[in-house]
Design a protein around this motif. Structure first.
Motif, PDB file in Angstrom:
ATOM      1  N   ALA A 134      -7.700 -29.270  -6.126  1.00  0.00           N
ATOM      2  CA  ALA A 134      -6.564 -29.837  -5.560  1.00  0.00           C
ATOM      3  C   ALA A 134      -5.158 -29.552  -5.996  1.00  0.00           C
ATOM      4  N   TRP A 135      -4.876 -29.507  -7.195  1.00  0.00           N
ATOM      5  CA  TRP A 135      -3.737 -29.217  -8.008  1.00  0.00           C
ATOM      6  C   TRP A 135      -3.439 -27.719  -7.731  1.00  0.00           C
ATOM      7  N   ASP A 136      -4.339 -26.914  -7.852  1.00  0.00           N
ATOM      8  CA  ASP A 136      -4.066 -25.308  -7.508  1.00  0.00           C
ATOM      9  C   ASP A 136      -3.395 -25.245  -5.992  1.00  0.00           C
ATOM     10  N   ILE A 137      -4.062 -26.042  -5.091  1.00  0.00           N
ATOM     11  CA  ILE A 137      -3.475 -25.932  -3.773  1.00  0.00           C
ATOM     12  C   ILE A 137      -2.244 -26.362  -3.373  1.00  0.00           C
ATOM     13  N   ALA A 138      -2.122 -27.732  -4.151  1.00  0.00           N
ATOM     14  CA  ALA A 138      -0.707 -28.516  -4.112  1.00  0.00           C
ATOM     15  C   ALA A 138       0.292 -28.000  -4.571  1.00  0.00           C
ATOM     16  N   LYS A 139       0.184 -27.328  -6.008  1.00  0.00           N
ATOM     17  CA  LYS A 139       1.294 -27.113  -6.689  1.00  0.00           C
ATOM     18  C   LYS A 139       2.588 -26.319  -6.213  1.00  0.00           C
ATOM     19  N   VAL A 140       2.032 -25.347  -5.162  1.00  0.00           N
ATOM     20  CA  VAL A 140       3.187 -24.455  -4.683  1.00  0.00           C
ATOM     21  C   VAL A 140       4.263 -25.432  -3.828  1.00  0.00           C
ATOM     22  N   HIS A 141       3.666 -26.650  -3.523  1.00  0.00           N
ATOM     23  CA  HIS A 141       4.733 -27.382  -3.054  1.00  0.00           C
ATOM     24  C   HIS A 141       5.642 -28.424  -3.574  1.00  0.00           C
ATOM     25  N   CYS A 142       4.911 -28.669  -4.757  1.00  0.00           N
ATOM     26  CA  CYS A 142       5.723 -29.591  -5.802  1.00  0.00           C
ATOM     27  C   CYS A 142       6.780 -29.064  -6.548  1.00  0.00           C
ATOM     28  N   PRO A 143       7.921 -29.951  -6.728  1.00  0.00           N
ATOM     29  CA  PRO A 143       9.052 -29.428  -7.627  1.00  0.00           C
ATOM     30  C   PRO A 143       8.637 -29.281  -9.044  1.00  0.00           C
ATOM     31  N   LYS A 144       9.059 -28.466  -9.727  1.00  0.00           N
ATOM     32  CA  LYS A 144       8.564 -27.759 -10.936  1.00  0.00           C
ATOM     33  C   LYS A 144       8.645 -29.045 -12.026  1.00  0.00           C
ATOM     34  N   GLU A 145       9.583 -30.144 -11.701  1.00  0.00           N
ATOM     35  CA  GLU A 145       9.793 -31.023 -12.971  1.00  0.00           C
ATOM     36  C   GLU A 145       8.848 -32.308 -12.409  1.00  0.00           C
ATOM     37  N   LEU A 165       1.981 -45.858  -2.962  1.00  0.00           N
ATOM     38  CA  LEU A 165       0.781 -45.102  -3.201  1.00  0.00           C
ATOM     39  C   LEU A 165       0.715 -44.135  -2.028  1.00  0.00           C
ATOM     40  N   TYR A 166       0.514 -42.729  -2.296  1.00  0.00           N
ATOM     41  CA  TYR A 166      -0.053 -41.876  -0.964  1.00  0.00           C
ATOM     42  C   TYR A 166      -1.060 -41.517  -1.469  1.00  0.00           C
ATOM     43  N   GLY A 167      -2.116 -41.475  -0.702  1.00  0.00           N
ATOM     44  CA  GLY A 167      -3.420 -40.584  -0.835  1.00  0.00           C
ATOM     45  C   GLY A 167      -3.158 -39.448   0.118  1.00  0.00           C
ATOM     46  N   VAL A 168      -3.137 -38.138  -0.543  1.00  0.00           N
ATOM     47  CA  VAL A 168      -2.561 -37.155   0.208  1.00  0.00           C
ATOM     48  C   VAL A 168      -3.716 -36.179   0.155  1.00  0.00           C
ATOM     49  N   ILE A 180       3.438 -32.121   2.445  1.00  0.00           N
ATOM     50  CA  ILE A 180       4.306 -31.407   1.850  1.00  0.00           C
ATOM     51  C   ILE A 180       5.534 -32.531   1.520  1.00  0.00           C
ATOM     52  N   ASP A 181       6.050 -33.085   2.504  1.00  0.00           N
ATOM     53  CA  ASP A 181       7.179 -33.871   2.420  1.00  0.00           C
ATOM     54  C   ASP A 181       6.899 -35.035   1.267  1.00  0.00           C
ATOM     55  N   VAL A 182       5.800 -35.730   1.219  1.00  0.00           N
ATOM     56  CA  VAL A 182       5.168 -36.536   0.058  1.00  0.00           C
ATOM     57  C   VAL A 182       5.367 -35.979  -1.139  1.00  0.00           C
ATOM     58  N   LEU A 183       4.617 -34.685  -1.165  1.00  0.00           N
ATOM     59  CA  LEU A 183       4.653 -33.916  -2.549  1.00  0.00           C
ATOM     60  C   LEU A 183       5.928 -33.478  -3.279  1.00  0.00           C
ATOM     61  N   GLN A 184       7.005 -33.558  -2.086  1.00  0.00           N
ATOM     62  CA  GLN A 184       8.272 -32.807  -2.750  1.00  0.00           C
ATOM     63  C   GLN A 184       9.100 -34.302  -3.290  1.00  0.00           C
ATOM     64  N   THR A 185       8.758 -35.417  -2.486  1.00  0.00           N
ATOM     65  CA  THR A 185       9.642 -36.419  -3.003  1.00  0.00           C
ATOM     66  C   THR A 185       9.133 -37.669  -3.975  1.00  0.00           C
ATOM     67  N   LYS A 196       3.560 -50.393 -10.465  1.00  0.00           N
ATOM     68  CA  LYS A 196       4.455 -51.542 -10.963  1.00  0.00           C
ATOM     69  C   LYS A 196       5.842 -51.406 -11.301  1.00  0.00           C
ATOM     70  N   GLN A 197       6.072 -50.119 -11.903  1.00  0.00           N
ATOM     71  CA  GLN A 197       7.271 -49.695 -12.347  1.00  0.00           C
ATOM     72  C   GLN A 197       8.275 -49.179 -11.438  1.00  0.00           C
ATOM     73  N   GLY A 198       7.675 -49.347 -10.028  1.00  0.00           N
ATOM     74  CA  GLY A 198       8.413 -48.912  -8.957  1.00  0.00           C
ATOM     75  C   GLY A 198       8.418 -47.386  -8.567  1.00  0.00           C
ATOM     76  N   LYS A 199       7.439 -46.921  -9.428  1.00  0.00           N
ATOM     77  CA  LYS A 199       7.412 -45.297  -9.046  1.00  0.00           C
ATOM     78  C   LYS A 199       6.379 -45.117  -7.799  1.00  0.00           C
ATOM     79  N   SER A 200       6.773 -43.858  -7.108  1.00  0.00           N
ATOM     80  CA  SER A 200       5.979 -43.505  -6.027  1.00  0.00           C
ATOM     81  C   SER A 200       4.923 -42.458  -6.690  1.00  0.00           C
ATOM     82  N   VAL A 201       3.811 -42.823  -6.180  1.00  0.00           N
ATOM     83  CA  VAL A 201       2.680 -41.881  -6.466  1.00  0.00           C
ATOM     84  C   VAL A 201       1.860 -41.009  -5.373  1.00  0.00           C
ATOM     85  N   ALA A 202       1.768 -39.892  -5.537  1.00  0.00           N
ATOM     86  CA  ALA A 202       0.810 -39.113  -4.702  1.00  0.00           C
ATOM     87  C   ALA A 202      -0.589 -38.716  -5.338  1.00  0.00           C
ATOM     88  N   PHE A 203      -1.736 -39.196  -4.942  1.00  0.00           N
ATOM     89  CA  PHE A 203      -2.980 -39.166  -5.292  1.00  0.00           C
ATOM     90  C   PHE A 203      -3.403 -37.907  -4.438  1.00  0.00           C
TER      91      PHE A 203
END
Ligand SMILES: C[S@@+](CC[C@H](N)C(=O)[O-])C[C@H]1O[C@@H](n2cnc3c(N)ncnc32)[C@H](O)[C@@H]1O
Length: 246
Positions: free
Chosen positions: A48-59, A8-11, A26-31, A92-99
């Motif tokens: 927050a999403w408006d700000i972050a979205k340019v750094h996130c992969p489309k998918e 879990l990342y609190g970004v 940015i590194d966290v958001l991209q991965t 729990k499913q092993g996914k990484s999450v950026a809040f």
């Protein structure tokens, strides 16, 4: 069976300008596998999403968490618990999450409440808080004004009804002023304090008002994303600002 937890990342995504994210954020958001977006109401847009979205992969997968703005402690406790359980489901499913969170995650962010719950469940190495530029740092930078220098103290306050005792403090940041702006300005005026109001820093609608007066805000609802900087030498600063512009 042992769980292999995701991380879990609190970004902190900074106050508005997407260039004010750290390289680490940015590194966290991209991965990450999932970006979790807190919203006061699901149908609302997320700053927050408006700000972050340019750094996130489309998918990248997005999950929205409804974390209402209310003083009702029961509603809040349930929303934090539900939000934390949604994040835990992914982790729990092993996914990484950026809040993602506006400004810095350690300053008046809902991230802190979810973190409290999640720290009970997750091993410490599965949590990383990524700092962000605070709104007050952006405010000070915007007007080229130091928040504090030398031995001066700096006080950060939410705008509640019992702040009166603190308003003589030399350097003040008053956050969450929107609904209480006229009341805060009246208290400041009674003490002869000068303030500058900064709204939506780094976002569309950004505004700076030097020496706002309580009377000017009778019926105007001030944007929630507004703060007041209060300093003893503020007017000198304002004048040198306008001197520079002229
Ligand atoms: C819940 S607090 C979040 C603070 C944030 N975590 C930070 O580090 O600045 C929300 C308050 O932060 C201030 N704020 C956040 N973003 C802002 C912006 N872009 N412009 C002006 N004030 C902002 C306002 O006072 C708002 O009421």
């Amino acid at each position: 069976m042992n769980t292999t937890w995701g991380k879990l990342y609190g970004v902190g995504v900074g106050p508005g300008d997407p260039r004010l994210l750290t390289l680490l954020a940015i590194d966290v958001l991209q991965t990450v596998d999932v970006v979790a977006i807190p919203k006061s109401k699901l149908e609302r847009e997320s700053v927050a999403w408006d700000i972050a979205k340019v750094h996130c992969p489309k998918e990248v997968r997005l999950i929205e968490l409804e974390l209402p703005m209310t003083s009702d402690q029961q509603i809040l406790a349930k929303a934090w618990q539900d939000g934390a359980q949604t994040l835990l489901g992914e982790l729990k499913q092993g996914k990484s999450v950026a809040f993602i969170t506006l400004g810095d995650p350690s300053l008046y962010s809902t991230y802190s409440y979810l973190l409290n719950i999640l720290q009970e469940e997750l091993p410490p190495e599965c949590i990383a808080t990524v700092p962000g530029i605070t709104a007050m740092a952006a405010a000070a930078a915007k007007i080229n004004l130091p928040l504090a220098t030398g031995d001066e103290p700096l006080l950060i306050l939410p705008s509640t009804d019992d702040v009166g005792d603190y308003l003589n403090f030399p350097n003040l940041v008053l956050m969450k002023v929107s609904r209480r702006l006229p009341e805060m300005l009246t208290l400041l005026e009674e003490r002869g304090r000068k303030a500058v109001l900064l709204t939506r820093l780094g976002q569309p609608g950004e505004a700076i008002r030097w020496e706002p007066k309580a009377l000017d805000f009778g019926s105007e609802k001030v944007d929630y994303l507004s703060l007041l900087l209060v300093k003893k030498d503020l007017l000198g600063r304002k004048n040198s600002e306008s001197d520079r512009r002229n």
